[in-house]
Design a protein around this motif. Structure first.
Motif, PDB file in Angstrom:
ATOM      1  N   PRO A 181       4.860  -8.342   0.021  1.00  0.00           N
ATOM      2  CA  PRO A 181       3.493  -8.483  -0.509  1.00  0.00           C
ATOM      3  C   PRO A 181       2.449  -7.605   0.178  1.00  0.00           C
ATOM      4  O   PRO A 181       2.690  -7.091   1.280  1.00  0.00           O
ATOM      5  CB  PRO A 181       3.162  -9.960  -0.285  1.00  0.00           C
ATOM      6  CG  PRO A 181       4.245 -10.531   0.545  1.00  0.00           C
ATOM      7  CD  PRO A 181       5.257  -9.487   0.850  1.00  0.00           C
ATOM      8  N   GLU A 182       1.290  -7.502  -0.462  1.00  0.00           N
ATOM      9  CA  GLU A 182       0.244  -6.617   0.040  1.00  0.00           C
ATOM     10  C   GLU A 182      -0.541  -7.197   1.217  1.00  0.00           C
ATOM     11  O   GLU A 182      -0.957  -6.464   2.120  1.00  0.00           O
ATOM     12  CB  GLU A 182      -0.739  -6.229  -1.076  1.00  0.00           C
ATOM     13  CG  GLU A 182      -1.485  -7.387  -1.763  1.00  0.00           C
ATOM     14  CD  GLU A 182      -0.673  -8.095  -2.837  1.00  0.00           C
ATOM     15  OE1 GLU A 182       0.552  -7.872  -2.924  1.00  0.00           O
ATOM     16  OE2 GLU A 182      -1.278  -8.905  -3.585  1.00  0.00           O
ATOM     17  N   ALA A 183      -0.742  -8.527   1.218  1.00  0.00           N
ATOM     18  CA  ALA A 183      -1.655  -9.096   2.220  1.00  0.00           C
ATOM     19  C   ALA A 183      -1.238  -8.771   3.658  1.00  0.00           C
ATOM     20  O   ALA A 183      -2.073  -8.310   4.455  1.00  0.00           O
ATOM     21  CB  ALA A 183      -1.809 -10.597   2.004  1.00  0.00           C
ATOM     22  N   PRO A 184       0.028  -8.959   4.044  1.00  0.00           N
ATOM     23  CA  PRO A 184       0.388  -8.605   5.424  1.00  0.00           C
ATOM     24  C   PRO A 184       0.246  -7.110   5.718  1.00  0.00           C
ATOM     25  O   PRO A 184      -0.033  -6.740   6.867  1.00  0.00           O
ATOM     26  CB  PRO A 184       1.846  -9.060   5.555  1.00  0.00           C
ATOM     27  CG  PRO A 184       2.322  -9.394   4.192  1.00  0.00           C
ATOM     28  CD  PRO A 184       1.138  -9.645   3.327  1.00  0.00           C
ATOM     29  N   LEU A 226      -5.638   1.268  -0.192  1.00  0.00           N
ATOM     30  CA  LEU A 226      -5.574   1.728  -1.588  1.00  0.00           C
ATOM     31  C   LEU A 226      -5.412   0.541  -2.531  1.00  0.00           C
ATOM     32  O   LEU A 226      -5.805   0.611  -3.694  1.00  0.00           O
ATOM     33  CB  LEU A 226      -4.402   2.693  -1.784  1.00  0.00           C
ATOM     34  CG  LEU A 226      -4.608   4.127  -1.289  1.00  0.00           C
ATOM     35  CD1 LEU A 226      -3.339   4.929  -1.491  1.00  0.00           C
ATOM     36  CD2 LEU A 226      -5.781   4.791  -2.021  1.00  0.00           C
ATOM     37  N   GLU A 227      -4.822  -0.538  -2.036  1.00  0.00           N
ATOM     38  CA  GLU A 227      -4.762  -1.767  -2.825  1.00  0.00           C
ATOM     39  C   GLU A 227      -5.792  -2.778  -2.341  1.00  0.00           C
ATOM     40  O   GLU A 227      -6.338  -3.542  -3.138  1.00  0.00           O
ATOM     41  CB  GLU A 227      -3.361  -2.390  -2.760  1.00  0.00           C
ATOM     42  CG  GLU A 227      -3.294  -3.704  -3.533  1.00  0.00           C
ATOM     43  CD  GLU A 227      -1.888  -4.209  -3.800  1.00  0.00           C
ATOM     44  OE1 GLU A 227      -0.902  -3.557  -3.385  1.00  0.00           O
ATOM     45  OE2 GLU A 227      -1.770  -5.266  -4.450  1.00  0.00           O
ATOM     46  N   GLY A 228      -6.064  -2.759  -1.039  1.00  0.00           N
ATOM     47  CA  GLY A 228      -6.970  -3.743  -0.443  1.00  0.00           C
ATOM     48  C   GLY A 228      -8.382  -3.645  -0.979  1.00  0.00           C
ATOM     49  O   GLY A 228      -9.104  -4.629  -1.025  1.00  0.00           O
ATOM     50  N   SER A 229      -8.785  -2.429  -1.386  1.00  0.00           N
ATOM     51  CA  SER A 229     -10.116  -2.265  -1.967  1.00  0.00           C
ATOM     52  C   SER A 229     -10.048  -1.317  -3.158  1.00  0.00           C
ATOM     53  O   SER A 229      -9.756  -0.127  -3.011  1.00  0.00           O
ATOM     54  CB  SER A 229     -11.089  -1.707  -0.923  1.00  0.00           C
ATOM     55  OG  SER A 229     -12.265  -1.273  -1.581  1.00  0.00           O
ATOM     56  N   LYS A 230     -10.359  -1.851  -4.335  1.00  0.00           N
ATOM     57  CA  LYS A 230     -10.350  -1.037  -5.549  1.00  0.00           C
ATOM     58  C   LYS A 230     -11.444   0.025  -5.477  1.00  0.00           C
ATOM     59  O   LYS A 230     -11.303   1.123  -6.013  1.00  0.00           O
ATOM     60  CB  LYS A 230     -10.563  -1.921  -6.773  1.00  0.00           C
ATOM     61  CG  LYS A 230      -9.362  -2.813  -7.098  1.00  0.00           C
ATOM     62  CD  LYS A 230      -9.655  -3.712  -8.293  1.00  0.00           C
ATOM     63  CE  LYS A 230      -8.557  -4.722  -8.565  1.00  0.00           C
ATOM     64  NZ  LYS A 230      -7.288  -4.155  -9.027  1.00  0.00           N
TER      65      LYS A 230
END
Ligand code: AMP
Ligand code: GLY
Length: 420
Positions: free
Chosen positions: A72-75, A101-105
């Motif tokens: 997943p992305e969160a970790p 790049l995913e954490g902030s659009k």
């Protein structure tokens, strides 16, 4: 000596990665944290949540892991790969700055604009914005995106101006700002790109079905099914996506102090002229895209993921099978709203093989209570068919799914409809 791998996460994606890793002759053990009932049956689960960075690092050290694969992305956004590398453990998945790049659009948009990568125009809306003027700039349909990690549920696409404005106002109230994007018409495809500073390789493109209802209507979900390869991503479209989208991003990421090592998931919109543009980037494998992509990798998955984690992909390029794969998600009662959990799952979940191909169950939100299988999440499991044609893969997946029972559950009967 056999290699030890830790897979972080507990969804269908992680079950698919675990199955793929166990097929490698060099892997002796796969551990999954936290895992699900499916990974528990073939590997060793550990009750540590995916988001617990310290706990995952301690687990990887105690296992003496040769490789950690982060689902997943969160970790990733919270620096799990950075922390693992700091203690000398190779991690598949980008460092925290790469994961932005995913954490902030908003950040991702800025990078795309700087690199001239084709994507939708964007407006930043805050309390100061004249919302009527903003809504009129491009008109309907409105695409409103909260700039938070929301598991694919922070986006509203609607023809209803009042609904759009309400979501805009609510989001500004909770987050302080919200993004309004230009609507991109076309067909979507997911391109999963293995990437490190030595090179990149795009896996066969897949297509996810994000809406809950048949015919692609209703609420957005994490994904109700997928298939690969997706014919909408023709060779010509792939070539354009690589030269206009992936190459500039790879060059950019490889020139950073810390290079990007992991999967860059490029969400593509392909217009009627075959021109691709970016809907979103994710910094991880897709779910359920992984369930239909990993089985098409013919070469050794462990060697591929380790090569990326160590920055030597260019010397370890994968090969692919010519098969087709299709997966159908079985969702719990209530999903994509709050799902009913704890219901028993019955039926025949064993692998099925015949002359056309094979079908098997990827577990997602499953667990065991008193050795009985129960649902623990919204997307409970997925039935996946692999065959030499897409229609055979579909038949196998639906046939296998009919062997499984879960009270109140629902699934889409039209997975793959755009290609079949
Ligand atoms: P995202 O979380 O950014 O991937 O958005 C979720 C879904 O909303 C995407 O998979 C698309 O189906 C849809 N979507 C997002 N952005 C756009 C856009 N600019 N134009 C059309 N559809 C979009
Ligand atoms: N299936 C969409 C995603 O993984 O983001």
């Amino acid at each position: 000596m056999g290699r030890i791998v830790l897979v972080v996460g507990g969804g269908g994606r992680e079950h698919a990665l675990t199955i793929g890793l166990l097929e490698s002759s060099s892997v002796s053990a796969v551990h999954v944290a936290p895992g699900n009932a499916g990974t528990g049956a073939i590997a060793t689960n550990h009750p540590i949540s995916a988001g617990d960075v310290d706990g995952q690092v301690a687990l990887a050290q105690s296992l003496d892991a040769d490789l950690v694969v982060v689902g997943p992305e969160a970790p990733l956004v919270n620096g799990l790969s950075d922390a693992l590398r700091a203690v000398g453990i190779p991690s598949f998945g980008p460092h925290a700055a790469g994961a932005m790049l995913e954490g902030s659009k908003d950040f991702a948009k800025q990078v795309m604009l700087d690199l001239n990568i084709p994507t939708a125009g964007v407006q930043h809306l805050t309390e100061q914005t004249d919302l009527d003027e903003a809504a009129d700039l491009w008109g309907a349909p409105w695409v409103v995106k909260r700039d938070v990690l929301a598991g694919g549920k922070g986006v509203v696409v609607t023809e209803d101006r009042d609904e759009a404005l309400e979501f805009i106002r609510d989001s500004i109230q909770t987050d302080g700002m919200v993004l309004l994007e230009e609507f991109l018409a076309g067909e979507e495809a997911s391109m999963l790109v293995m990437m490190d500073e030595s090179g990149f390789v795009a896996l066969p493109c897949s297509q996810d079905h994000k809406r809950v209802g048949e015919g692609d209507v209703g609420l957005n979900t994490g994904g109700m099914g997928a298939y690969a390869p997706a014919p909408v991503a023709t060779e010509a479209v792939r070539a354009r996506a690589i030269s206009e989208i992936v190459e500039p991003m790879h060059e950019h990421l490889s020139s950073q102090e810390t290079p990007y090592r992991g999967c860059l998931y490029v969400g593509l919109m392909i217009d009627e002229d075959g021109a691709p543009s970016v809907v979103e980037y994710n910094v991880r494998f897709g779910d359920p895209e992984t369930q239909v992509t990993v089985p098409l990798i013919a070469s050794d998955l462990y060697e591929l993921l380790l090569a990326v984690a160590e920055g030597r992909l260019a010397h370890s390029m994968p090969t692919f099978s010519t098969d087709h794969a299709l997966t159908v998600v079985l969702a719990a009662d209530g999903y994509p709203g709050p799902p009913v959990k704890g219901r028993s799952i019955t039926g025949d979940l064993s692998d099925y093989v015949d002359s056309d191909g094979r079908a098997f169950i990827h577990h997602a939100g499953t667990g065991t209570i008193d050795e009985k299988l129960v649902s623990t999440g919204g997307r409970v499991l997925a039935s996946t068919g692999i065959a030499s044609s897409l229609s055979e893969a579909r038949n196998l997946a639906y046939q296998k799914l009919s062997d499984v029972q879960l009270e109140g559950s629902h699934f889409r009967r039209d997975i793959g409809h755009r290609a079949l």
